[in-house]
Design a protein around this motif. Structure first.
Motif, PDB file in Angstrom:
ATOM      1  N   GLN A 100       0.828  -1.209   0.000  1.00  0.00           N
ATOM      2  CA  GLN A 100       0.000   0.000   0.000  1.00  0.00           C
ATOM      3  C   GLN A 100       0.864   1.262   0.000  1.00  0.00           C
ATOM      4  O   GLN A 100       0.562   2.240  -0.685  1.00  0.00           O
ATOM      5  CB  GLN A 100      -0.912  -0.008   1.224  1.00  0.00           C
ATOM      6  N   LYS A 101       1.948   1.215   0.750  1.00  0.00           N
ATOM      7  CA  LYS A 101       2.815   2.394   0.897  1.00  0.00           C
ATOM      8  C   LYS A 101       3.689   2.653  -0.329  1.00  0.00           C
ATOM      9  O   LYS A 101       3.816   3.781  -0.788  1.00  0.00           O
ATOM     10  CB  LYS A 101       3.693   2.204   2.140  1.00  0.00           C
ATOM     11  N   TYR A 103       3.682   0.651  -3.413  1.00  0.00           N
ATOM     12  CA  TYR A 103       3.120   0.281  -4.722  1.00  0.00           C
ATOM     13  C   TYR A 103       1.598   0.427  -4.684  1.00  0.00           C
ATOM     14  O   TYR A 103       0.869  -0.568  -4.782  1.00  0.00           O
ATOM     15  CB  TYR A 103       3.512  -1.158  -5.082  1.00  0.00           C
ATOM     16  N   PRO A 104       1.095   1.660  -4.511  1.00  0.00           N
ATOM     17  CA  PRO A 104      -0.349   1.861  -4.303  1.00  0.00           C
ATOM     18  C   PRO A 104      -1.245   1.351  -5.438  1.00  0.00           C
ATOM     19  O   PRO A 104      -2.345   0.862  -5.185  1.00  0.00           O
ATOM     20  CB  PRO A 104      -0.485   3.379  -4.120  1.00  0.00           C
ATOM     21  N   LYS A 105      -0.776   1.428  -6.688  1.00  0.00           N
ATOM     22  CA  LYS A 105      -1.606   0.947  -7.808  1.00  0.00           C
ATOM     23  C   LYS A 105      -1.769  -0.571  -7.752  1.00  0.00           C
ATOM     24  O   LYS A 105      -2.862  -1.102  -7.981  1.00  0.00           O
ATOM     25  CB  LYS A 105      -0.992   1.360  -9.154  1.00  0.00           C
ATOM     26  N   PHE A 107      -1.485  -2.344  -5.059  1.00  0.00           N
ATOM     27  CA  PHE A 107      -2.297  -2.607  -3.861  1.00  0.00           C
ATOM     28  C   PHE A 107      -3.788  -2.478  -4.181  1.00  0.00           C
ATOM     29  O   PHE A 107      -4.594  -3.302  -3.773  1.00  0.00           O
ATOM     30  CB  PHE A 107      -1.922  -1.641  -2.736  1.00  0.00           C
ATOM     31  N   LYS A 108      -4.135  -1.458  -4.948  1.00  0.00           N
ATOM     32  CA  LYS A 108      -5.542  -1.233  -5.323  1.00  0.00           C
ATOM     33  C   LYS A 108      -6.060  -2.403  -6.161  1.00  0.00           C
ATOM     34  O   LYS A 108      -7.161  -2.909  -5.948  1.00  0.00           O
ATOM     35  CB  LYS A 108      -5.660   0.088  -6.085  1.00  0.00           C
TER      36      LYS A 108
END
Length: 198
Positions: A100-101, A103-105, A107-108
């Motif tokens: 999440q911190k 690699y947010p894409k 993670f989504k």
């Protein structure tokens, strides 16, 4: 070769974290050149993405084998928890949080795919639990499913549950007990107490 890289990368990412493991580290562990890894995964980002979904597919496969065992619904959720913990190495490096911190894409994408697979699994578990008298008839299945998923996701948030204070396995046990107690009938509570005693 690609599968071998995914196995080793997933093991290292889960044990040491997505951020701290480099392509050099993975190449060294595999005894191959970095060039070989790059021929299959042109960037670390691509490797992280492929590894994330490789792990998710393995977890889903393990869950499917439990679902086919036809356990009582409460035993089923605790068995799934144990298998998932085993697959994710008890999330020692908090991979969800790091994903999440950093690699947010990805993670989504993972969260959306997880919700899709967990949603069906939890709905089936709740329906069976009601039919078999373990869960209360009046529960709102859609709402409980969303509560369950969002609560589970929050367990991996290091700001709320620091890893040096809360072990992931104990945290998940406590969350499952909380979840079952909220929806169980007397029969369900008795089943839960037996499982907790073991």
């Amino acid at each position: 070769m690609k599968e071998k890289i995914l196995h080793k990368a997933s093991e290292m990412f889960l044990n040491l974290g997505f951020k701290s493991v480099t392509m050099d580290d993975i190449a060294s562990e595999l005894g191959m050149s970095k060039k070989t890894i790059y021929s299959h995964f042109p960037t670390k980002l691509k490797l992280v993405q492929s590894t994330t979904f490789f792990v998710l597919d393995n977890v889903n496969e393990a869950i499917c084998s439990i679902l086919s065992a036809d356990l009582n619904p409460i035993k089923e959720v605790f068995t799934i928890k144990s298998i998932v913990n085993n697959q994710l190495k008890n999330e020692k490096s908090s991979p969800h949080y790091q994903l999440q911190k950093y690699y947010p894409k990805i993670f989504k994408q993972l969260k959306d795919k997880q919700f899709e697979s967990v949603n069906e699994c939890v709905i089936n578990n709740l329906k069976r639990g009601i039919d078999q008298g373990y869960y209360r008839e009046e529960i709102n299945i859609d709402l409980i499913t969303r509560f369950y998923f969002s609560g589970n996701m929050s367990l991996t948030n290091n700001d709320i549950f620091p890893l040096n204070t809360y072990g992931m396995s104990e945290l998940k046990d406590a969350y499952l007990e909380y979840h079952i107690r909220a929806i169980a009938t007397e029969k369900g509570l008795q089943t839960l107490i037996k499982i907790l005693k073991k």
